[in-house]
Every structure is written in structure tokens, then in C-alpha cells.
Design an enzyme around this catalytic site. Structure first.
Site, PDB file in Angstrom:
ATOM      1  N   ASN A   9       0.863  -1.183   0.000  1.00 44.01           N
ATOM      2  CA  ASN A   9       0.000   0.000   0.000  1.00 44.01           C
ATOM      3  C   ASN A   9       0.901   1.236   0.000  1.00 44.01           C
ATOM      4  O   ASN A   9       1.476   1.576   1.028  1.00 44.01           O
ATOM      5  CB  ASN A   9      -0.890  -0.045   1.255  1.00 44.01           C
ATOM      6  CG  ASN A   9      -1.740   1.204   1.405  1.00 44.01           C
ATOM      7  OD1 ASN A   9      -1.836   2.021   0.490  1.00 44.01           O
ATOM      8  ND2 ASN A   9      -2.356   1.357   2.574  1.00 44.01           N
ATOM      9  N   LYS A  11       0.109   4.259  -0.323  1.00 39.83           N
ATOM     10  CA  LYS A  11      -0.549   5.439   0.265  1.00 39.83           C
ATOM     11  C   LYS A  11      -0.333   6.662  -0.637  1.00 39.83           C
ATOM     12  O   LYS A  11      -0.247   6.507  -1.858  1.00 39.83           O
ATOM     13  CB  LYS A  11      -0.060   5.652   1.696  1.00 39.83           C
ATOM     14  CG  LYS A  11      -0.227   4.395   2.554  1.00 39.83           C
ATOM     15  CD  LYS A  11      -0.065   4.626   4.021  1.00 39.83           C
ATOM     16  CE  LYS A  11      -0.236   3.315   4.760  1.00 39.83           C
ATOM     17  NZ  LYS A  11      -0.149   3.450   6.198  1.00 39.83           N
ATOM     18  N   HIS A  95      -9.647   1.353   4.844  1.00 36.95           N
ATOM     19  CA  HIS A  95      -8.390   1.515   5.587  1.00 36.95           C
ATOM     20  C   HIS A  95      -8.626   2.482   6.751  1.00 36.95           C
ATOM     21  O   HIS A  95      -9.391   3.438   6.630  1.00 36.95           O
ATOM     22  CB  HIS A  95      -7.306   2.057   4.641  1.00 36.95           C
ATOM     23  CG  HIS A  95      -5.944   2.018   5.246  1.00 36.95           C
ATOM     24  ND1 HIS A  95      -5.529   2.941   6.174  1.00 36.95           N
ATOM     25  CD2 HIS A  95      -4.919   1.154   5.086  1.00 36.95           C
ATOM     26  CE1 HIS A  95      -4.288   2.643   6.555  1.00 36.95           C
ATOM     27  NE2 HIS A  95      -3.897   1.559   5.908  1.00 36.95           N
ATOM     28  N   GLU A  97      -6.981   4.845   7.859  1.00 39.58           N
ATOM     29  CA  GLU A  97      -6.712   6.261   7.557  1.00 39.58           C
ATOM     30  C   GLU A  97      -7.922   6.892   6.867  1.00 39.58           C
ATOM     31  O   GLU A  97      -8.212   8.071   7.052  1.00 39.58           O
ATOM     32  CB  GLU A  97      -5.441   6.381   6.696  1.00 39.58           C
ATOM     33  CG  GLU A  97      -4.196   6.125   7.543  1.00 39.58           C
ATOM     34  CD  GLU A  97      -3.000   5.579   6.779  1.00 39.58           C
ATOM     35  OE1 GLU A  97      -3.011   5.570   5.537  1.00 39.58           O
ATOM     36  OE2 GLU A  97      -2.038   5.148   7.448  1.00 39.58           O
ATOM     37  N   GLU A 167      -5.719  -4.967  10.758  1.00 40.11           N
ATOM     38  CA  GLU A 167      -4.750  -3.890  10.952  1.00 40.11           C
ATOM     39  C   GLU A 167      -5.090  -3.140  12.240  1.00 40.11           C
ATOM     40  O   GLU A 167      -5.922  -2.210  12.215  1.00 40.11           O
ATOM     41  CB  GLU A 167      -4.794  -2.910   9.779  1.00 40.11           C
ATOM     42  CG  GLU A 167      -4.390  -3.502   8.454  1.00 40.11           C
ATOM     43  CD  GLU A 167      -3.776  -2.445   7.541  1.00 40.11           C
ATOM     44  OE1 GLU A 167      -2.671  -2.670   7.044  1.00 40.11           O
ATOM     45  OE2 GLU A 167      -4.395  -1.391   7.349  1.00 40.11           O
ATOM     46  N   GLY A 173       1.963   2.404  10.877  1.00 36.79           N
ATOM     47  CA  GLY A 173       2.888   3.526  10.706  1.00 36.79           C
ATOM     48  C   GLY A 173       3.576   3.954  11.985  1.00 36.79           C
ATOM     49  O   GLY A 173       4.149   5.037  12.057  1.00 36.79           O
ATOM     50  N   SER A 213       3.045  -1.900  10.527  1.00 34.88           N
ATOM     51  CA  SER A 213       4.495  -1.897  10.776  1.00 34.88           C
ATOM     52  C   SER A 213       5.167  -3.236  10.456  1.00 34.88           C
ATOM     53  O   SER A 213       6.071  -3.666  11.173  1.00 34.88           O
ATOM     54  CB  SER A 213       4.790  -1.466  12.223  1.00 34.88           C
ATOM     55  OG  SER A 213       4.302  -0.167  12.461  1.00 34.88           O
TER      56      SER A 213
HETATM   57  P1  PGA Z   1       2.650   0.416   7.713  1.00 36.04           P
HETATM   58  O1  PGA Z   1       1.209   0.611   7.023  1.00 36.04           O
HETATM   59  O2  PGA Z   1       3.199  -0.890   7.210  1.00 36.04           O
HETATM   60  O3  PGA Z   1       3.452   1.597   7.284  1.00 36.04           O
HETATM   61  O4  PGA Z   1       2.402   0.376   9.192  1.00 36.04           O
HETATM   62  C1  PGA Z   1       0.344  -0.483   6.878  1.00 36.04           C
HETATM   63  C2  PGA Z   1      -0.964  -0.027   6.312  1.00 36.04           C
HETATM   64  O5  PGA Z   1      -1.403   1.077   6.600  1.00 36.04           O
HETATM   65  O6  PGA Z   1      -1.604  -0.761   5.544  1.00 36.04           O
END
Ligand code: PGA
Length: 255
Positions: A9, A11, A95, A97, A167, A173, A213
Site C-alpha cells: 500500500n 498510500k 483503511h 486512515e 490492521e 505507521g 508496521s
Molecule cells: P505500515 O502501514 O506498514 O506503514 O504500518 C500499513 C498499512 O497502513 O496498511
């Protein structure tokens, strides 16, 4: 065992030219695309160019979002049929976010899942608890609520095509990935919930991947757990070498 799935992803990272550089690097480094489903999710502006560059490869294309209507007066939105036409096979839905910064509710997420499935796109449904819910011991309640409200209207045969990404919001993140035990328990719970909402065969067909992460350093221990079928990867998918390492960890278990 279902086929492992590793999704990058990206982003809101990478212009078109940066995306092409990254996808070229990924094609050079990633092996084992016959035994692992490898998917990249660039931003909308890069989807078409990255799709062209992937035409002779087994690496698949995903969008990071979609609108539930097919077309119309929805300024700034993109529909499932648009994504399908440019070669997307997957789409990330719900997601955290998007839930957090753009107000997506479970109801909206459910409509997006149906739109994706109707257009033959595989939705990757993101669910997960907040830190507050974990602290209060409400992890399973949060997962159950999200699964039921996003999926209950689906026919089991259709639901088989959904991918669930567990998640935990606090792990995304932050560099703070969930422990293998926390992941095992959550994936177990999700699998059991799917059997209850649908039936055993449907639950067995649905892939459950972990996100939050994920790095090449921590992924082996995560991927060893039961019901972990892959990963949804943010930061570590932005470097071709680290993304390729995650694919090869998944391939080792699949061989
Ligand atoms: P990250 O993001 O691996 O940077 O924690 C994962 C995600 O948001 O799908």
C-alpha cells in the site's frame, strides 16, 4: 492452505515517474510470483502507468479506494468500473486512515465492498481495533462489529472473494507491530466469526492478512501463525528490496 498474499500500500507516495521507478525495481527483485500473490497499490494518478508496466508480469494492481456508485455527480471520486478497465484486480477498502481522516463508516465500507465485488474486483477489507479499544479489552467486539456491518449482506459464495486485512490502528505507521500472539488471537477470532456469519467453507476460503508496521525483520514470526495468509504493507513496500524480502518470506512457507 490458501495462496499467500502480499500487498504493498503505497498510500499518498510516489508521482508517476517515481512509481515507475519503484515498480521496475519491484519487478527486478521480486521472485516467486507463481506461488505468492503479489499486489501493489499505487496512488490513483499512477495506476494506469504502473498497470502498463506490469502487463507482462504476474504482479497485480490494486487501488487504494473506490466509490460505491458506478458513475455520476460525485466530484473527485473514482468508481469500480473505472478501476477494472485499467487493469486493477484488487481494491483496498475501509483503511483506518480513510475511516479516521475521511469519515468512512462501516455502512460506507459495506457499500464499497459490494461495488467492488459486483465489478469483479477483490476487496481487501481493513478492520482493526484502536488503542483505546485494546486497552479496554474490546478487541473482539470491535472486530465483530466491523465484520458484521461490512459483510453480513453478502452471499457466502460472493464473500469467499473478500480478503480481510487485520490492521490494529495503533500498529499502523508507528513501528509498533502487534505481537505474533496478538495477531494469532485476532486472526483466529476473525476466522471463527466468518464461520458464524457465513459457514466453514467460506471462512476457509477467505484470506486473512496482517498489516501494521510489517518489516522483513518481524514478518517471519507473524507469518508462522495460524490463519495468517499474508501482509498489507505500508512503509516497507516503498523500497523494492524490503518488499521483495517479504514476498520471499511468504514463499518459503508456501513451498
Ligand atoms: P505500515 O502501514 O506498514 O506503514 O504500518 C500499513 C498499512 O497502513 O496498511
Amino acid at each position: 492452505m490458501t495462496k499467500p498474499l502480499i500487498v504493498g500500500n503505497w498510500k499518498m507516495n510516489n508521482t508517476v515517474s517515481e512509481s515507475l521507478l519503484l515498480v521496475t525495481g519491484i519487478q527486478r527483485h521480486v521472485k516467486d510470483t507463481d506461488i505468492v500473490d503479489v499486489v501493489v497499490a499505487p496512488p490513483f494518478t499512477s495506476l494506469y502507468s504502473v498497470g502498463i508496466s506490469l502487463q507482462d508480469s504476474h504482479i497485480k494492481l490494486a487501488a487504494q479506494n473506490l466509490h460505491w456508485e458506478d458513475k455520476g455527480a460525485f466530484t473527485g471520486e473514482i468508481s469500480a468500473s473505472f478501476l477494472k478497465e485499467i487493469g486493477c484486480e484488487y481494491v483496498i477498502v475501509g483503511h483506518s486512515e480513510r475511516r479516521r481522516y475521511f469519515g468512512e463508516t462501516d455502512e460506507i465500507v459495506g457499500k464499497k465492498i459490494e461495488a467492488a465485488l459486483k465489478n469483479d474486483l477483490t476487496p481487501i477489507l481493513c478492520i482493526g481495533e484502536t488503542l483505546d479499544e485494546r486497552t479496554k479489552g474490546e478487541v473482539n467486539d470491535a472486530l465483530e462489529r466491523q465484520l458484521k456491518s461490512c459483510l453480513s449482506d453478502l452471499h457466502p459464495k460472493v464473500a469467499e472473494n473478500v480478503v480481510i486485512a487485520y490492521e490494529p490502528v495503533w500498529a499502523i505507521g508507528t513501528g509498533n507491530n502487534a505481537s505474533p500472539e496478538q495477531i494469532r488471537d485476532a486472526h483466529h477470532f476473525i476466522h471463527n466469526m466468518l464461520s458464524r456469519i457465513f459457514d466453514g467453507p467460506t471462512a476457509n476460503a477467505v484470506r486473512i492478512i496482517y498489516g501494521g508496521s510489517v518489516t522483513p525483520e518481524n514478518f517471519s514470526d507473524v507469518f508462522k501463525q495460524d490463519f495468517v495468509d499474508g501482509a498489507l504493507v505500508g512503509a516497507a513496500s516503498l523500497k523494492a528490496e524490503s518488499f521483495a524480502k517479504l514476498v520471499s518470506i511468504a514463499a518459503r512457507k508456501a513451498k
